[in-house]
Design a protein around this motif. Structure first.
Motif, PDB file in Angstrom:
ATOM      1  N   SER A  18       0.791  -1.232   0.000  1.00 55.83           N
ATOM      2  CA  SER A  18       0.000   0.000   0.000  1.00 55.83           C
ATOM      3  C   SER A  18       0.822   1.279   0.000  1.00 55.83           C
ATOM      4  CB  SER A  18      -0.936   0.012   1.221  1.00 55.83           C
ATOM      5  OG  SER A  18      -1.796  -1.103   1.195  1.00 55.83           O
ATOM      6  N   GLU A  19       2.033   1.231   0.538  1.00 53.48           N
ATOM      7  CA  GLU A  19       2.832   2.445   0.673  1.00 53.48           C
ATOM      8  C   GLU A  19       4.128   2.323  -0.120  1.00 53.48           C
ATOM      9  OE1 GLU A  19       1.958   5.171   1.911  1.00 53.48           O
ATOM     10  OE2 GLU A  19       0.137   4.606   2.975  1.00 53.48           O
ATOM     11  N   PRO A  20       4.252   3.013  -1.236  1.00 50.59           N
ATOM     12  CA  PRO A  20       5.449   2.903  -2.084  1.00 50.59           C
ATOM     13  C   PRO A  20       6.747   3.246  -1.344  1.00 50.59           C
ATOM     14  CG  PRO A  20       3.695   4.088  -3.224  1.00 50.59           C
ATOM     15  CD  PRO A  20       3.244   3.916  -1.815  1.00 50.59           C
ATOM     16  N   ASP A  21       6.703   4.168  -0.380  1.00 54.96           N
ATOM     17  CA  ASP A  21       7.915   4.571   0.323  1.00 54.96           C
ATOM     18  C   ASP A  21       8.573   3.430   1.086  1.00 54.96           C
ATOM     19  OD1 ASP A  21       7.767   7.107  -0.609  1.00 54.96           O
ATOM     20  OD2 ASP A  21       6.990   8.014   1.230  1.00 54.96           O
ATOM     21  N   THR A  22       7.810   2.378   1.397  1.00 55.97           N
ATOM     22  CA  THR A  22       8.381   1.286   2.180  1.00 55.97           C
ATOM     23  C   THR A  22       9.344   0.430   1.368  1.00 55.97           C
ATOM     24  OG1 THR A  22       6.401  -0.049   1.711  1.00 55.97           O
ATOM     25  CG2 THR A  22       6.451   1.155   3.788  1.00 55.97           C
ATOM     26  N   ASP A  23       9.477   0.701   0.047  1.00 55.33           N
ATOM     27  CA  ASP A  23      10.477  -0.040  -0.727  1.00 55.33           C
ATOM     28  C   ASP A  23      11.885   0.302  -0.249  1.00 55.33           C
ATOM     29  OD1 ASP A  23      10.698   2.542  -1.665  1.00 55.33           O
ATOM     30  OD2 ASP A  23      10.672   1.990  -3.793  1.00 55.33           O
ATOM     31  N   LYS A  24      12.037   1.415   0.455  1.00 58.32           N
ATOM     32  CA  LYS A  24      13.344   1.825   0.967  1.00 58.32           C
ATOM     33  C   LYS A  24      13.789   0.973   2.157  1.00 58.32           C
ATOM     34  CE  LYS A  24      12.195   6.569  -0.383  1.00 58.32           C
ATOM     35  NZ  LYS A  24      11.825   7.921   0.091  1.00 58.32           N
ATOM     36  N   LEU A  25      12.903   0.133   2.635  1.00 57.62           N
ATOM     37  CA  LEU A  25      13.216  -0.701   3.799  1.00 57.62           C
ATOM     38  C   LEU A  25      13.772  -2.066   3.420  1.00 57.62           C
ATOM     39  CD1 LEU A  25       9.904   0.013   5.752  1.00 57.62           C
ATOM     40  CD2 LEU A  25      12.139   1.002   6.252  1.00 57.62           C
ATOM     41  N   GLU A  26      13.780  -2.391   2.140  1.00 59.09           N
ATOM     42  CA  GLU A  26      14.124  -3.742   1.698  1.00 59.09           C
ATOM     43  C   GLU A  26      15.454  -4.234   2.261  1.00 59.09           C
ATOM     44  OE1 GLU A  26      12.487  -6.048   0.029  1.00 59.09           O
ATOM     45  OE2 GLU A  26      10.698  -4.827  -0.223  1.00 59.09           O
ATOM     46  N   SER A  27      16.466  -3.364   2.285  1.00 61.17           N
ATOM     47  CA  SER A  27      17.793  -3.796   2.739  1.00 61.17           C
ATOM     48  C   SER A  27      17.825  -4.092   4.230  1.00 61.17           C
ATOM     49  CB  SER A  27      18.844  -2.725   2.413  1.00 61.17           C
ATOM     50  OG  SER A  27      18.552  -1.506   3.087  1.00 61.17           O
ATOM     51  N   SER A  28      16.805  -3.656   4.964  1.00 59.76           N
ATOM     52  CA  SER A  28      16.770  -3.868   6.416  1.00 59.76           C
ATOM     53  C   SER A  28      15.886  -5.046   6.817  1.00 59.76           C
ATOM     54  CB  SER A  28      16.251  -2.607   7.121  1.00 59.76           C
ATOM     55  OG  SER A  28      17.059  -1.489   6.833  1.00 59.76           O
ATOM     56  N   LEU A  29      15.180  -5.639   5.844  1.00 57.50           N
ATOM     57  CA  LEU A  29      14.240  -6.720   6.148  1.00 57.50           C
ATOM     58  C   LEU A  29      14.937  -8.054   6.348  1.00 57.50           C
ATOM     59  CD1 LEU A  29      11.311  -6.118   3.641  1.00 57.50           C
ATOM     60  CD2 LEU A  29      11.448  -5.437   6.031  1.00 57.50           C
ATOM     61  N   ILE A  30      14.455  -8.797   7.325  1.00 57.59           N
ATOM     62  CA  ILE A  30      14.906 -10.172   7.549  1.00 57.59           C
ATOM     63  C   ILE A  30      13.657 -11.016   7.758  1.00 57.59           C
ATOM     64  CG2 ILE A  30      16.222 -11.722   9.028  1.00 57.59           C
ATOM     65  CD1 ILE A  30      17.931  -9.282   9.803  1.00 57.59           C
ATOM     66  N   TRP A  31      13.420 -11.955   6.873  1.00 63.04           N
ATOM     67  CA  TRP A  31      12.222 -12.799   6.970  1.00 63.04           C
ATOM     68  C   TRP A  31      12.527 -14.005   7.839  1.00 63.04           C
ATOM     69  CZ3 TRP A  31       7.316 -12.033   4.875  1.00 63.04           C
ATOM     70  CH2 TRP A  31       7.175 -10.860   4.126  1.00 63.04           C
ATOM     71  N   GLN A  32      11.752 -14.155   8.905  1.00 57.70           N
ATOM     72  CA  GLN A  32      11.933 -15.265   9.831  1.00 57.70           C
ATOM     73  C   GLN A  32      11.225 -16.497   9.295  1.00 57.70           C
ATOM     74  OE1 GLN A  32      13.617 -16.363  12.296  1.00 57.70           O
ATOM     75  NE2 GLN A  32      12.502 -16.438  14.214  1.00 57.70           N
ATOM     76  N   SER A  33      11.962 -17.542   9.082  1.00 58.41           N
ATOM     77  CA  SER A  33      11.359 -18.812   8.660  1.00 58.41           C
ATOM     78  C   SER A  33      12.200 -19.940   9.222  1.00 58.41           C
ATOM     79  CB  SER A  33      11.283 -18.912   7.128  1.00 58.41           C
ATOM     80  OG  SER A  33      12.573 -18.912   6.553  1.00 58.41           O
ATOM     81  N   TRP A  34      11.590 -21.091   9.330  1.00 59.69           N
ATOM     82  CA  TRP A  34      12.256 -22.273   9.871  1.00 59.69           C
ATOM     83  C   TRP A  34      12.124 -23.421   8.879  1.00 59.69           C
ATOM     84  CZ3 TRP A  34      14.514 -22.423  14.795  1.00 59.69           C
ATOM     85  CH2 TRP A  34      14.255 -21.328  15.619  1.00 59.69           C
ATOM     86  N   SER A  35      13.162 -24.193   8.770  1.00 58.42           N
ATOM     87  CA  SER A  35      13.047 -25.473   8.068  1.00 58.42           C
ATOM     88  C   SER A  35      12.616 -26.509   9.099  1.00 58.42           C
ATOM     89  CB  SER A  35      14.385 -25.879   7.452  1.00 58.42           C
ATOM     90  OG  SER A  35      15.340 -26.156   8.474  1.00 58.42           O
ATOM     91  N   ASN A  36      12.062 -27.612   8.627  1.00 57.40           N
ATOM     92  CA  ASN A  36      11.720 -28.691   9.553  1.00 57.40           C
ATOM     93  C   ASN A  36      12.950 -29.174  10.314  1.00 57.40           C
ATOM     94  OD1 ASN A  36       9.030 -28.686   8.951  1.00 57.40           O
ATOM     95  ND2 ASN A  36       9.096 -30.414   7.547  1.00 57.40           N
ATOM     96  N   HIS A  37      14.089 -29.172   9.651  1.00 57.49           N
ATOM     97  CA  HIS A  37      15.323 -29.626  10.291  1.00 57.49           C
ATOM     98  C   HIS A  37      15.656 -28.731  11.486  1.00 57.49           C
ATOM     99  CE1 HIS A  37      19.089 -31.936  10.216  1.00 57.49           C
ATOM    100  NE2 HIS A  37      19.672 -30.813  10.616  1.00 57.49           N
ATOM    101  N   GLU A  38      15.505 -27.423  11.321  1.00 60.80           N
ATOM    102  CA  GLU A  38      15.820 -26.496  12.414  1.00 60.80           C
ATOM    103  C   GLU A  38      14.847 -26.644  13.572  1.00 60.80           C
ATOM    104  OE1 GLU A  38      17.844 -22.833   9.855  1.00 60.80           O
ATOM    105  OE2 GLU A  38      15.666 -22.951  10.083  1.00 60.80           O
ATOM    106  N   ILE A  39      13.566 -26.839  13.250  1.00 60.10           N
ATOM    107  CA  ILE A  39      12.575 -27.010  14.316  1.00 60.10           C
ATOM    108  C   ILE A  39      12.850 -28.290  15.102  1.00 60.10           C
ATOM    109  CG2 ILE A  39      10.133 -27.481  14.765  1.00 60.10           C
ATOM    110  CD1 ILE A  39       9.402 -25.510  12.658  1.00 60.10           C
ATOM    111  N   LEU A  40      13.203 -29.349  14.401  1.00 57.30           N
ATOM    112  CA  LEU A  40      13.542 -30.598  15.080  1.00 57.30           C
ATOM    113  C   LEU A  40      14.782 -30.408  15.944  1.00 57.30           C
ATOM    114  CD1 LEU A  40      12.948 -33.583  15.503  1.00 57.30           C
ATOM    115  CD2 LEU A  40      14.306 -34.085  13.449  1.00 57.30           C
TER     116      LEU A  40
END
Length: 487
Positions: free
Chosen positions: A226-248
């Motif tokens: 919704s907000e075009p200005d937030t494209d400036k944040l891309e370099s600061s983003l870290i997406w949290q995700s887990w593999s099954n291996h990490e959860i185990l």
């Protein structure tokens, strides 16, 4: 810690599997079993702004809690900002640039207030140093110095914090739960967008301040669209995700630390899943004695199939089975029936999680989720929970024909909108059959698979965690339908 389990009472269950809410977990225990994967290392990098994005229950708060504790241990000046600290800031409907400016002024004041409180100083606003753009840490130091000797009724901890601030070259501000009460309305999006742009600007112009922020993935996705200005944040983003291996691996670490057994994390990481599963033998059966595709299934594959790649799901499933084992009595091991007896309730709770988390964004979400259960014609087929894209859109269009769906923004939902929504909340996940098995992808892994404009060749399936609630009393059929996760 005990060396054996004599009872699965609540204290033992929590000590063994952990608390489902990191902020309520004993800090020493949390740090003992916490797995510092690549996401953690990126979050603690010496960068001015880090924004952690992920689904609820995926471990964002746990990461911030551990990182903040380690910062404090290393002598860093640290502040923790909660939603109530910024209540009222950025609530206006004016120009977006002015909204960002309001956030900058408001945050500057709140950060100073939190710093003074942590030092045990009661400083009237009229006594503060004059604000200089880009000098928040300097403002804190200059304002606090004259009061440190005057206000002598401070605790040793407060005095220690004050010394830390005076010697610090920077202050790190941790922000969590700012998306609490999110409804997805235009005002919500503008307010959070302005906050994110404000902290980007503050951290960029002031080398003495860093921000570490956690935001739900569906919330950030709405802001980003919704907000075009937030494209400036891309370099600061870290997406949290887990593999099954990490959860185990996390589960294994919890068990080993519970029993005070020594280990090297590097050695555990190098093991295959079936090898890691050997460490589960102290507390649960080695094999899930199910039916159909789940007959003689290794217990770790059962667990990894039923969790939505969120550590909190694993805590809930194992804890529920442990309570059932306590009721059963006898051997203090989690057996097949202990897990089987709680699946329907576990599934219903995951449905309730989704309702609680996203009802504000889509008020009629309950009708949507329950409407995804198999109809009479498909209930007995293996395709009852898997869909080609066209079939998924057709099913959703049929639901719309029975009554429209309207987002909190006022937008009426199309079948494509509902498909995107179900993917965002991990109710449906993407799947593709490949030579070596089924490739499953969650929203965090590939955020645009359900794009209106591109067909990526993936099919869709309702996550197994929800199916017992959608089709109670059909256990045999569900075991036939669900293909377990592979190693």
């Amino acid at each position: 810690m005990p060396k054996s389990i004599t009872s699965f009472d609540d204290p033992t269950i929590q000590a063994l599997f952990g608390h489902e809410a990191a902020e309520q977990e004993d800090l020493d225990r949390l740090r003992q079993y916490y797995f510092k994967g690549p996401t953690y290392k990126r979050m603690i990098a010496d960068m001015p702004l880090r924004i952690l994005v992920g689904q609820k229950g995926i471990g964002k708060s746990a990461l911030l809690t551990v990182a903040r504790a380690e910062d404090q241990e290393n002598g860093e000046a640290v502040l923790f900002l909660r939603p109530e600290d910024v209540e009222g800031i950025g609530d206006g409907e004016g120009d977006f640039v002015k909204l960002v400016s309001e956030w900058k002024r408001g945050l500057s004041a709140v950060i100073q207030d939190l710093a003074f409180q942590s030092m045990g100083l009661a400083i009237d606003k009229s006594s503060r140093a004059i604000e200089v753009a880009g000098q928040i840490l300097s403002l804190i130091k200059d304002t606090a110095k004259p009061f440190l000797d005057k206000q002598i009724d401070r605790t040793p901890i407060q005095r220690s914090i004050a010394e830390r601030f005076l010697q610090a070259n920077r202050v790190t501000v941790y922000v969590d739960d700012l998306d609490r009460g999110w409804e997805g309305k235009r005002g919500d999006i503008r307010r959070l967008s302005a906050f994110l742009i404000a902290i980007k600007d503050l951290s960029a112009r002031d080398s003495g301040i860093r921000f570490r922020v956690a935001i739900r993935s569906d919330v950030f996705y709405a802001v980003r669209k919704s907000e075009p200005d937030t494209d400036k944040l891309e370099s600061s983003l870290i997406w949290q995700s887990w593999s099954n291996h990490e959860i185990l691996l996390v589960l294994v670490k919890r068990i080993l630390t519970f029993f005070d057994e020594p280990f090297l994390e590097a050695d555990l990481k190098a093991l295959k899943q079936f090898q890691l599963a050997n460490y589960l033998d102290r507390v649960m059966t080695k094999t899930y004695l199910g039916q159909g595709k789940w007959r003689q299934l290794p217990i770790h594959r059962f667990l990894m199939t039923m969790v939505r790649q969120r550590p909190r799901d694993l805590v809930k499933l194992c804890s529920s089975a442990a309570r059932r084992a306590e009721e059963r009595g006898g051997s203090m091991m989690l057996l097949t029936n202990d897990f089987a007896d709680v699946l329907e309730n576990y599934s219903a709770e995951r449905i309730q999680d989704a309702l609680n988390e996203h009802r504000l964004e889509l008020p009629d979400i309950e009708r949507l989720l329950l409407g995804m259960k198999p109809n009479n014609r498909t209930a007995r087929t293996s395709q009852s929970y898997t869909f080609k894209t066209d079939a998924l859109l057709t099913k959703l269009q049929n639901l719309i024909s029975q009554g429209t769906f309207k987002f909190a923004t006022g937008q009426f939902a199309t079948s494509r909108d509902l498909a995107d929504f179900l993917y965002k909340i991990d109710f449906v996940i993407a799947r593709k059959t490949q030579a070596d098995g089924i490739d499953r992808k969650y929203f965090e892994h590939s955020r645009y698979l359900s794009s209106t404009f591109v067909d990526f060749g993936y099919d869709w399936e309702i996550h197994p965690a929800y199916r017992w609630a959608l089709q109670p009393g059909s256990v045999t059929q569900l075991f036939e339908d669900i293909t377990p996760s592979s190693d």
